[in-house]
Structures are given as C-alpha cells and as structure tokens.
Design a protein around this motif. Structure first.
Motif, mmCIF file in Angstrom:
data_model
loop_
_atom_site.group_PDB
_atom_site.id
_atom_site.type_symbol
_atom_site.label_atom_id
_atom_site.label_comp_id
_atom_site.label_asym_id
_atom_site.label_seq_id
_atom_site.Cartn_x
_atom_site.Cartn_y
_atom_site.Cartn_z
ATOM 1 N N ASP A 203 0.821 -1.214 0.000
ATOM 2 C CA ASP A 203 0.000 0.000 0.000
ATOM 3 C C ASP A 203 0.854 1.263 0.000
ATOM 4 O O ASP A 203 0.502 2.263 -0.618
ATOM 5 C CB ASP A 203 -0.938 0.025 1.222
ATOM 6 N N ASN A 204 1.966 1.200 0.721
ATOM 7 C CA ASN A 204 2.876 2.342 0.773
ATOM 8 C C ASN A 204 3.361 2.731 -0.613
ATOM 9 O O ASN A 204 3.467 3.898 -0.941
ATOM 10 C CB ASN A 204 4.094 2.016 1.648
ATOM 11 N N LYS A 205 3.661 1.690 -1.407
ATOM 12 C CA LYS A 205 4.170 1.924 -2.757
ATOM 13 C C LYS A 205 3.134 2.700 -3.572
ATOM 14 O O LYS A 205 3.465 3.648 -4.272
ATOM 15 C CB LYS A 205 4.491 0.593 -3.436
ATOM 16 N N LYS A 206 1.856 2.280 -3.427
ATOM 17 C CA LYS A 206 0.785 2.923 -4.181
ATOM 18 C C LYS A 206 0.677 4.414 -3.824
ATOM 19 O O LYS A 206 0.586 5.269 -4.701
ATOM 20 C CB LYS A 206 -0.544 2.214 -3.888
ATOM 21 N N SER A 207 0.707 4.715 -2.522
ATOM 22 C CA SER A 207 0.540 6.107 -2.094
ATOM 23 C C SER A 207 1.763 6.966 -2.438
ATOM 24 O O SER A 207 1.621 8.136 -2.769
ATOM 25 C CB SER A 207 0.210 6.197 -0.603
ATOM 26 N N THR A 208 2.967 6.358 -2.384
ATOM 27 C CA THR A 208 4.150 7.145 -2.746
ATOM 28 C C THR A 208 4.167 7.453 -4.243
ATOM 29 O O THR A 208 4.534 8.548 -4.643
ATOM 30 C CB THR A 208 5.476 6.453 -2.350
ATOM 31 N N TRP A 209 3.741 6.499 -5.066
ATOM 32 C CA TRP A 209 3.685 6.769 -6.515
ATOM 33 C C TRP A 209 2.633 7.822 -6.825
ATOM 34 O O TRP A 209 2.810 8.645 -7.720
ATOM 35 C CB TRP A 209 3.417 5.484 -7.307
ATOM 36 N N LYS A 210 1.539 7.805 -6.054
ATOM 37 C CA LYS A 210 0.514 8.830 -6.241
ATOM 38 C C LYS A 210 1.091 10.201 -5.853
ATOM 39 O O LYS A 210 0.871 11.198 -6.532
ATOM 40 C CB LYS A 210 -0.735 8.521 -5.388
ATOM 41 N N GLY A 211 1.880 10.213 -4.770
ATOM 42 C CA GLY A 211 2.547 11.447 -4.337
ATOM 43 C C GLY A 211 3.500 11.965 -5.398
ATOM 44 O O GLY A 211 3.590 13.168 -5.655
ATOM 45 N N LEU A 212 4.172 11.021 -6.040
ATOM 46 C CA LEU A 212 5.114 11.360 -7.111
ATOM 47 C C LEU A 212 4.384 12.021 -8.283
ATOM 48 O O LEU A 212 4.846 13.022 -8.828
ATOM 49 C CB LEU A 212 5.805 10.069 -7.574
ATOM 50 N N ARG A 213 3.222 11.440 -8.641
ATOM 51 C CA ARG A 213 2.434 12.018 -9.746
ATOM 52 C C ARG A 213 1.922 13.418 -9.384
ATOM 53 O O ARG A 213 1.857 14.293 -10.248
ATOM 54 C CB ARG A 213 1.272 11.090 -10.100
ATOM 55 N N THR A 214 1.573 13.607 -8.097
ATOM 56 C CA THR A 214 1.125 14.928 -7.649
ATOM 57 C C THR A 214 2.245 15.958 -7.811
ATOM 58 O O THR A 214 2.010 17.070 -8.276
ATOM 59 C CB THR A 214 0.681 14.872 -6.163
ATOM 60 N N VAL A 215 3.464 15.562 -7.444
ATOM 61 C CA VAL A 215 4.622 16.457 -7.579
ATOM 62 C C VAL A 215 4.861 16.807 -9.052
ATOM 63 O O VAL A 215 5.139 17.955 -9.390
ATOM 64 C CB VAL A 215 5.883 15.838 -6.926
ATOM 65 N N ILE A 216 4.707 15.810 -9.945
ATOM 66 C CA ILE A 216 4.858 16.065 -11.387
ATOM 67 C C ILE A 216 3.793 17.081 -11.846
ATOM 68 O O ILE A 216 4.094 18.001 -12.609
ATOM 69 C CB ILE A 216 4.745 14.758 -12.204
ATOM 70 N N LEU A 217 2.573 16.914 -11.351
ATOM 71 C CA LEU A 217 1.485 17.841 -11.710
ATOM 72 C C LEU A 217 1.829 19.271 -11.271
ATOM 73 O O LEU A 217 1.654 20.224 -12.039
ATOM 74 C CB LEU A 217 0.166 17.387 -11.081
ATOM 75 N N HIS A 218 2.347 19.411 -10.031
ATOM 76 C CA HIS A 218 2.724 20.744 -9.554
ATOM 77 C C HIS A 218 3.849 21.334 -10.406
ATOM 78 O O HIS A 218 3.858 22.539 -10.689
ATOM 79 C CB HIS A 218 3.161 20.699 -8.079
ATOM 80 N N GLY A 219 4.790 20.482 -10.813
ATOM 81 C CA GLY A 219 5.870 20.924 -11.695
ATOM 82 C C GLY A 219 5.324 21.441 -13.012
ATOM 83 O O GLY A 219 5.745 22.488 -13.518
ATOM 84 N N PHE A 220 4.335 20.722 -13.546
ATOM 85 C CA PHE A 220 3.704 21.106 -14.813
ATOM 86 C C PHE A 220 2.940 22.433 -14.657
ATOM 87 O O PHE A 220 3.014 23.307 -15.522
ATOM 88 C CB PHE A 220 2.768 19.986 -15.276
ATOM 89 N N GLN A 221 2.226 22.584 -13.533
ATOM 90 C CA GLN A 221 1.497 23.833 -13.265
ATOM 91 C C GLN A 221 2.468 25.013 -13.218
ATOM 92 O O GLN A 221 2.199 26.076 -13.778
ATOM 93 C CB GLN A 221 0.764 23.733 -11.921
ATOM 94 N N LEU A 222 3.600 24.799 -12.537
ATOM 95 C CA LEU A 222 4.624 25.851 -12.449
ATOM 96 C C LEU A 222 5.181 26.190 -13.823
ATOM 97 O O LEU A 222 5.417 27.356 -14.125
ATOM 98 C CB LEU A 222 5.773 25.401 -11.551
ATOM 99 N N LEU A 223 5.378 25.150 -14.626
ATOM 100 C CA LEU A 223 5.934 25.350 -15.965
ATOM 101 C C LEU A 223 5.022 26.249 -16.801
ATOM 102 O O LEU A 223 5.489 27.166 -17.479
ATOM 103 C CB LEU A 223 6.126 23.997 -16.664
ATOM 104 N N LEU A 224 3.705 26.006 -16.722
ATOM 105 C CA LEU A 224 2.752 26.834 -17.470
ATOM 106 C C LEU A 224 2.805 28.290 -17.016
ATOM 107 O O LEU A 224 2.746 29.210 -17.831
ATOM 108 C CB LEU A 224 1.322 26.295 -17.305
ATOM 109 N N ILE A 225 2.935 28.496 -15.694
ATOM 110 C CA ILE A 225 3.010 29.868 -15.181
ATOM 111 C C ILE A 225 4.335 30.514 -15.590
ATOM 112 O O ILE A 225 4.400 31.701 -15.896
ATOM 113 C CB ILE A 225 2.816 29.893 -13.638
#
Length: 291
Positions: A203-225
């Motif tokens: 289960d830990n693996k699942k939540s950490t990978w989800k956290g990783l995808r969230t960080v990528i999303l924030h990176g993408f949001q920053l890139l657009l700005i």
C-alpha cells in the motif's frame, strides 16, 4: 470585429473558469474534513488566489478595451494586488509539494508539522514571500513618481508603473530567480519521494507513486506559469515583425498560459483527489448521489 470576437471568447472562458473555481471553493468550505488538512487548505488558497487574479486581470482588460480611465491610485492598488497574487499561486504550489515531501519522506513528523494552525502560518509566509517583488518595485516607483501622479486619470495597465527600462529587466530577473528556486524545490522533492517510492512495498508503494504524480502535476502547473513570464519576450519579438502578429500571439498566450492554467490545473487536482472528487460528485448532483 476580430477584437470584439476575441473579447467575447475571453469573457466566456473567464466565466467558465470562475464558475468551476467557485464550485471547487464552495466544495472546500462545505466539508469540515477539508478544514483540518493542510493540503486542502493550501489547495483552497490556490483557488482563491487564482479567482482574485482572474477577476483583477479581467477588470483591467475590460477597462483598457473600452478606453475607460480611472485614477492612478486605484490602478496602483489593482496592479499591486495582481502582482502579489501572480506569485501566491506558484509559491503555494511549491508549499504543497513540500507538504507531500514531508508526508512521504518524514511521515512521523507530518502530523506535528502539517496542522491547520501550521497551514495558517504558512499562508502568511506565502503572502510575505509573494509580496517581496512588488514591494521592491513599488518602492522604486514611489521614490521617482511625482505626488500628482496618483490623482491623474488614465487607462490602467501595468507598464504605467515602469519608469525606467532597468525596472522591467529587474522584475524579470526577480521572477526568474523565484522560479529557479521553486523548480529546485520541486525537483529535490521529486528525487526524495522517488527514492522512498522505490524502497516502499504494498500500500505504501501505491501512495508514494501517487505522491510522485502529484509532484509532477505541480511541476507542470509551475511550468505553465513560467511560460507566461517568458511569453512577454516572445510578444516583444513579434511586435518587431508586425502589429497583427503581436496581437494574435498576445491573445494566444493570454488564453493558453494566463487563463487556462488558473482553472484547468486546480480542476485536475480536485478530480484526482479521491476525497475531494467524492465531495464534488455529491454536490454536483445536489446531494442525490449517496456513497
């Protein structure tokens, strides 16, 4: 006529974006469970910041389009608020990334660090950091502008407060420094979470990978700005070619990198989050949908 068409399209988009953001905000305020989690509180800050930013940008757009003049002190207030809130969203996204980093890499410290009270302190820090560039700009302007300037009437646009050419270069340097620091933090968090994700199991693996995808999303949001900051350079180059090219590119940049990221990324974030998505579904169907 082309200009009228462009203005109408922008008004429709802003109306759609604002209504989506207001719906997301009302969902946050209606469920108490969101008020106790730092992540959701910071998410609400980005939503409120984006709404205010969109409204201010639209007010100045409409005023200048119809050639309405206002007193310069009022224009200055609009400009200062827009300037602060153009930073609040990216700085908050960085804080949200750090919150994920703490949750995944320091789970034992997460409960004591990421409290609602901590979130309020963080919001103050975010606003202070965001106000630094415009405070410096205002100080430079205030020292050089004549006292009569503030009571003059004119069309309101940001360039009115740039008295020297070096001011805009300075502003651009500061914003690039900010984004460099923010990207460094995001990349650092990504690498740290990646290491934890590789070592995790079940289960830990699942939540950490989800956290990783969230960080990528924030990176993408920053890139657009960030692209929005660089788009001024592209517009300047286009102006040297022709005015119609400049207008078309400016319009494209305005819709793609100015308006869209301030609605679509929060929507993606809200839909990706299980708890928030359930609440959205519940309120969207006016409470008919029961779990």
């Amino acid at each position: 006529d082309n200009d009228n068409g462009m203005l109408i399209i922008v008004q429709v988009l802003i109306a759609v974006f604002l209504s989506i953001n207001f719906f997301l905000i009302s969902t946050f305020f209606r469920k108490n469970v969101f008020h106790t989690s730092m992540r959701y509180i910071l998410f609400a800050v980005t939503l409120l910041s984006d709404c205010l930013f969109l409204i201010l940008a639209n007010v100045t757009l409409i005023l200048s389009y119809f050639g309405f003049t206002i007193q310069m002190w009022l224009c200055l207030i609009i400009y200062l608020l827009s300037s602060v809130y153009s930073y609040v969203t990216p700085v908050t996204l960085t804080a949200m990334t750090l919150e994920r980093y703490v949750a995944i890499c320091m789970p034992l410290r997460h409960a004591e660090l990421c409290t609602p009270h901590g979130a309020l302190q963080l919001i103050l820090i975010i606003h202070s950091i965001s106000a630094v560039p415009c405070t410096i700009n205002f100080a430079i302007f205030y020292s050089a502008a004549s006292p009569t300037f503030y009571t003059q009437r004119g069309i309101c646009y940001g360039e009115r407060f740039t008295l020297f050419t070096w001011q805009s270069q300075f502003r651009s340097a500061v914003s690039q420094l900010y984004f460099f620091i923010m990207f460094t933090i995001i990349v650092f968090s990504y690498i740290k979470i990646m290491i934890v994700a590789k070592a995790a199991s079940g289960d830990n693996k699942k939540s950490t990978w989800k956290g990783l995808r969230t960080v990528i999303l924030h990176g993408f949001q920053l890139l657009l700005i960030l692209i929005q900051l660089w788009s001024a350079l592209i517009e300047d180059a286009a102006l040297k070619v022709s005015l119609s090219l400049f207008i078309n590119i400016r319009y494209f940049n305005y819709v793609m990198f100015f308006l869209a990221p301030r609605c679509l990324s929060p929507l993606i974030y809200g839909l990706r989050d299980e708890l928030f998505f359930q609440a959205l579904k519940y309120y969207a169907s006016c409470g008919l949908y029961k779990k």
